[in-house]
Design a protein around this motif. Sequence first.
Motif, PDB file in Angstrom:
ATOM      1  N   LYS A  99      -9.072 -12.932   1.764  1.00  0.00           N
ATOM      2  CA  LYS A  99      -9.383 -13.503   0.450  1.00  0.00           C
ATOM      3  C   LYS A  99      -8.684 -12.724  -0.664  1.00  0.00           C
ATOM      4  CE  LYS A  99     -11.631 -16.597  -1.842  1.00  0.00           C
ATOM      5  NZ  LYS A  99     -11.141 -17.970  -1.800  1.00  0.00           N
ATOM      6  N   VAL A 100      -8.620 -11.404  -0.537  1.00  0.00           N
ATOM      7  CA  VAL A 100      -7.909 -10.587  -1.534  1.00  0.00           C
ATOM      8  C   VAL A 100      -6.433 -10.954  -1.540  1.00  0.00           C
ATOM      9  CG1 VAL A 100      -7.203  -8.228  -2.148  1.00  0.00           C
ATOM     10  CG2 VAL A 100      -9.564  -8.677  -1.463  1.00  0.00           C
ATOM     11  N   LEU A 101      -5.847 -11.100  -0.363  1.00  0.00           N
ATOM     12  CA  LEU A 101      -4.433 -11.494  -0.265  1.00  0.00           C
ATOM     13  C   LEU A 101      -4.225 -12.897  -0.847  1.00  0.00           C
ATOM     14  CD1 LEU A 101      -3.706 -10.177   3.337  1.00  0.00           C
ATOM     15  CD2 LEU A 101      -2.805  -9.232   1.194  1.00  0.00           C
ATOM     16  N   GLU A 102      -5.165 -13.761  -0.593  1.00  0.00           N
ATOM     17  CA  GLU A 102      -5.096 -15.131  -1.117  1.00  0.00           C
ATOM     18  C   GLU A 102      -5.180 -15.133  -2.646  1.00  0.00           C
ATOM     19  OE1 GLU A 102      -6.974 -19.121   0.882  1.00  0.00           O
ATOM     20  OE2 GLU A 102      -8.185 -17.318   0.866  1.00  0.00           O
ATOM     21  N   ASN A 103      -6.120 -14.362  -3.188  1.00  0.00           N
ATOM     22  CA  ASN A 103      -6.294 -14.295  -4.643  1.00  0.00           C
ATOM     23  C   ASN A 103      -5.060 -13.721  -5.342  1.00  0.00           C
ATOM     24  OD1 ASN A 103      -8.840 -15.426  -4.539  1.00  0.00           O
ATOM     25  ND2 ASN A 103      -9.889 -13.455  -4.506  1.00  0.00           N
ATOM     26  N   ALA A 104      -4.337 -12.873  -4.649  1.00  0.00           N
ATOM     27  CA  ALA A 104      -3.102 -12.306  -5.203  1.00  0.00           C
ATOM     28  C   ALA A 104      -1.927 -13.264  -5.052  1.00  0.00           C
ATOM     29  CB  ALA A 104      -2.786 -10.970  -4.516  1.00  0.00           C
ATOM     30  N   GLY A 105      -2.136 -14.355  -4.336  1.00  0.00           N
ATOM     31  CA  GLY A 105      -1.075 -15.325  -4.123  1.00  0.00           C
ATOM     32  C   GLY A 105      -0.112 -14.938  -3.015  1.00  0.00           C
TER      33      GLY A 105
ATOM     34  N   ARG B 192      -1.259 -18.093   1.873  1.00  0.00           N
ATOM     35  CA  ARG B 192      -1.841 -19.428   1.696  1.00  0.00           C
ATOM     36  C   ARG B 192      -2.616 -19.728   2.968  1.00  0.00           C
ATOM     37  NH1 ARG B 192       0.592 -23.857   3.581  1.00  0.00           N
ATOM     38  NH2 ARG B 192       2.592 -22.782   3.632  1.00  0.00           N
ATOM     39  N   ARG B 193      -3.833 -20.223   2.778  1.00  0.00           N
ATOM     40  CA  ARG B 193      -4.674 -20.571   3.927  1.00  0.00           C
ATOM     41  C   ARG B 193      -4.760 -22.088   4.034  1.00  0.00           C
ATOM     42  NH1 ARG B 193     -10.411 -17.794   5.067  1.00  0.00           N
ATOM     43  NH2 ARG B 193      -9.782 -16.742   3.162  1.00  0.00           N
ATOM     44  N   GLU B 194      -4.588 -22.562   5.224  1.00  0.00           N
ATOM     45  CA  GLU B 194      -4.628 -23.994   5.494  1.00  0.00           C
ATOM     46  C   GLU B 194      -5.699 -24.226   6.560  1.00  0.00           C
ATOM     47  OE1 GLU B 194      -1.627 -26.962   7.938  1.00  0.00           O
ATOM     48  OE2 GLU B 194      -0.787 -25.235   6.889  1.00  0.00           O
ATOM     49  N   VAL B 195      -6.510 -25.254   6.369  1.00  0.00           N
ATOM     50  CA  VAL B 195      -7.560 -25.559   7.341  1.00  0.00           C
ATOM     51  C   VAL B 195      -7.076 -26.690   8.235  1.00  0.00           C
ATOM     52  CG1 VAL B 195      -9.959 -26.255   7.690  1.00  0.00           C
ATOM     53  CG2 VAL B 195      -9.337 -24.862   5.701  1.00  0.00           C
ATOM     54  N   ARG B 196      -7.039 -26.391   9.538  1.00  0.00           N
ATOM     55  CA  ARG B 196      -6.699 -27.394  10.554  1.00  0.00           C
ATOM     56  C   ARG B 196      -7.923 -27.564  11.443  1.00  0.00           C
ATOM     57  NH1 ARG B 196      -1.036 -24.753  12.494  1.00  0.00           N
ATOM     58  NH2 ARG B 196       0.070 -24.938  10.503  1.00  0.00           N
TER      59      ARG B 196
ATOM     60  N   CYS C 109      -3.173 -18.962   8.286  1.00  0.00           N
ATOM     61  CA  CYS C 109      -2.618 -18.278   7.120  1.00  0.00           C
ATOM     62  C   CYS C 109      -1.098 -18.219   7.197  1.00  0.00           C
ATOM     63  CB  CYS C 109      -3.174 -16.854   7.048  1.00  0.00           C
ATOM     64  SG  CYS C 109      -4.969 -16.806   6.868  1.00  0.00           S
ATOM     65  N   HIS C 110      -0.479 -18.333   6.023  1.00  0.00           N
ATOM     66  CA  HIS C 110       0.979 -18.282   5.886  1.00  0.00           C
ATOM     67  C   HIS C 110       1.323 -17.279   4.797  1.00  0.00           C
ATOM     68  CE1 HIS C 110       1.290 -22.223   7.946  1.00  0.00           C
ATOM     69  NE2 HIS C 110       0.177 -22.483   7.297  1.00  0.00           N
TER      70      HIS C 110
END
Length: 121
Positions: free
Chosen positions: A54-60, A63-67, A73-74
Amino acid sequence: MVELETPQLNSIFHALGDATRRSMLQVLAEGERTVSQLAEPFDMSLAAASKHIKVLENAGLIRREVRWRTHVCHLEPSPLATAHDWLGHYENFWTNRLDILDRLLRDEDERAANSKKGNDK
């Protein structure tokens, strides 16, 4: 010049400040991974790994994708360019300082060599 005080830059360096998150980014540089795959090498719960993600995501940075029920995560490398630009300012600073030191040392070596030649006569 990159601005020194931006929320994005602060969140990027905060995210990069943790070894676990840096390791996760390194793995993601090789390709996409599920949250479970990112958590696997660390002695932590899935919930703890999710907090890092989530910290990595918030920093941009990712990107997390739900399958279906799987979160994949990418790596998103563009925010790293912002950090690189900011650090580049200091790279130039040190490069210039080291170039000056190199010139001073060469001048000193040349003076010492000329002084020695004068004493040998």
